[in-house]
Scaffold this active site. Structure first.
Site, PDB file in Angstrom:
ATOM      1  N   HIS A 194       1.129  -5.481   4.907  1.00 10.31           N
ATOM      2  CA  HIS A 194       0.922  -4.028   5.001  1.00 10.31           C
ATOM      3  C   HIS A 194       1.077  -3.398   3.624  1.00 10.31           C
ATOM      4  O   HIS A 194       2.193  -3.217   3.120  1.00 10.31           O
ATOM      5  CB  HIS A 194       1.912  -3.386   5.978  1.00 10.31           C
ATOM      6  N   HIS A 254      -1.390  -0.726   0.638  1.00  6.13           N
ATOM      7  CA  HIS A 254      -2.547   0.163   0.512  1.00  6.13           C
ATOM      8  C   HIS A 254      -3.060   0.172  -0.918  1.00  6.13           C
ATOM      9  O   HIS A 254      -2.339  -0.200  -1.849  1.00  6.13           O
ATOM     10  CB  HIS A 254      -2.164   1.611   0.842  1.00  6.13           C
ATOM     11  N   ASP A 271       4.427  -2.156   2.233  1.00  6.78           N
ATOM     12  CA  ASP A 271       3.970  -0.766   2.358  1.00  6.78           C
ATOM     13  C   ASP A 271       3.743  -0.114   0.990  1.00  6.78           C
ATOM     14  O   ASP A 271       3.660   1.111   0.889  1.00  6.78           O
ATOM     15  CB  ASP A 271       4.907   0.104   3.210  1.00  6.78           C
TER      16      ASP A 271
HETATM   17  C1  0GY Z   1       2.256   3.911   5.879  1.00  9.81           C
HETATM   18  C2  0GY Z   1       2.917   5.143   6.259  1.00  9.81           C
HETATM   19  C3  0GY Z   1       2.466   6.411   6.068  1.00  9.81           C
HETATM   20  C4  0GY Z   1       1.157   6.790   5.692  1.00  9.81           C
HETATM   21  C5  0GY Z   1       0.028   6.198   6.078  1.00  9.81           C
HETATM   22  O1  0GY Z   1      -2.269   5.980   6.193  1.00  9.81           O
HETATM   23  C6  0GY Z   1      -1.334   6.675   5.791  1.00  9.81           C
HETATM   24  O2  0GY Z   1      -1.472   7.742   5.192  1.00  9.81           O
HETATM   25  O3  0GY Z   1       0.059   5.101   6.793  1.00  9.81           O
HETATM   26  C7  0GY Z   1       3.421   7.501   6.327  1.00  9.81           C
HETATM   27  O4  0GY Z   1       3.269   8.593   5.736  1.00  9.81           O
HETATM   28  O5  0GY Z   1       4.370   7.304   7.128  1.00  9.81           O
HETATM   29  O6  0GY Z   1       2.196   2.983   6.682  1.00  9.81           O
HETATM   30  O7  0GY Z   1       1.763   3.827   4.782  1.00  9.81           O
END
Ligand code: 0GY
Length: 306
Positions: free
Chosen positions: A33, A35, A259
């Site tokens: 997980h 990004h 994360d």
């Molecule tokens: C995560 C958690 C968050 C954000 C997102 O896609 C996203 O914007 O998932 C959060 O703000 O809790 O899993 O990255």
């Protein structure tokens, strides 16, 4: 928000110099997980986004992966990019097969588009139910998306908060493909890990053998926080009993991830090395750690890899 107008006020940037973990990850460990954000100049953030992050490029993600001792990554589409999966797909294509992806789709997605995403390495779609991150999508739209992805063997990653589980449970159980739950369904870790709220979450996992769980985001869930400076290296200790319960009861369907770059954190930005050092506390044997970090994510995301 309509334009790339600079970061959301108070935005915390990712840690520039994470420590080297003391825990040595097993060979083939997967960050299941993480990004990529932008860079916004190349991959503009979505007009409908609820926050504007700092940039966090694929090269920076892969550099962190090397520093921590990880081998592969699962790049999850973040809401700041809406359903434009270009930045995530660009990372997958640049990874030489070492990254898989989870996309965001609209209900009018075509079969050709899903096929192209699959070829790039996407293996799942994310349904986000967290109200501060997205405007809710009608359930019928979500069902249409599931019909599109099911023939490709994809799963649905779901993100929700503990308080919303009761209202979502029937829908989740009706989804006819495997589910992966983000961040243990976001429990309130001030409560008892053996109390009714977390028990009700575990009941969701008990209801079907194809519901997986990410034991992720101690930095997001913790009330006690990281260790104080000079303190013991036992990170986010109030989250440990929750994650350990999940790992021990469902050892063959848990996943772990960083994360990175940790969107929307308030108060502190984690040292990613400490997040790795959280792992032996929640998975106390070498066998459990191998399942969590290597065997499970490899089965879910690289089942078709040579
Ligand atoms: C995560 C958690 C968050 C954000 C997102 O896609 C996203 O914007 O998932 C959060 O703000 O809790 O899993 O990255």
């Amino acid at each position: 928000m309509t334009a790339h107008s600079g970061k959301t006020p108070g935005w915390l940037d990712w840690h520039p110099r994470p420590s080297r973990p003391r825990f040595r990850l097993p060979e083939g460990a997967v960050d299941a997980h993480c990004h990529v954000f932008g860079p916004g100049e190349v991959f503009p953030y979505a007009p409908e986004r609820k926050y504007t992050p700092c940039d966090a490029s694929k090269d920076q993600l892969f550099a962190l992966r090397d520093r921590l001792g990880l081998t592969r990554s699962v790049v999850v589409q973040a809401t700041c990019h809406g359903a434009d999966n270009s930045a995530m797909v660009d990372a997958l294509r640049a990874s030489g097969g070492t990254a898989r992806g989870v996309a965001t789709l609209r209900p009018d997605v075509t079969d050709a588009q899903v096929r192209e995403l699959h070829a790039a390495g996407v293996r799942g779609v994310r349904f986000n139910f967290v109200k501060r991150l997205v405007d809710g999508a009608p359930r019928d739209d979500l069902r249409k998306i599931v019909e599109r992805i099911a023939p490709y063997g994809w799963h649905v990653v779901v993100y929700f908060e503990a308080a919303d589980l009761a209202g979502l449970r029937d829908f989740l159980l009706s989804v006819p493909v495997p589910l992966v739950v983000d961040h243990m369904g976001r429990p309130d870790v001030a409560q008892n890990p053996f109390g009714p709220e977390f028990e009700s979450f575990l009941d969701l996992l008990r209801a079907r053998p194809d519901i997986w769980c990410k034991v992720t985001c101690p930095e997001r869930l913790s009330v006690s926080g990281p260790p104080a400076l000079g303190g013991e290296r036992e990170p986010y200790r109030d989250v440990v009993p929750f994650a350990r319960r999940v790992v021990e009861e469902f050892p063959d369907r848990v996943l772990w991830g960083t994360d990175w770059p940790h969107p929307n954190l308030v108060g502190h930005m984690p040292d990613d090395g400490l997040l790795v050092d959280f792992v032996p506390h929640i998975a106390p044997t070498a066998h459990l750690r191998h399942q969590l970090l290597v065997a499970n994510p490899t089965r879910l995301y690289w089942a078709d890899a040579p």
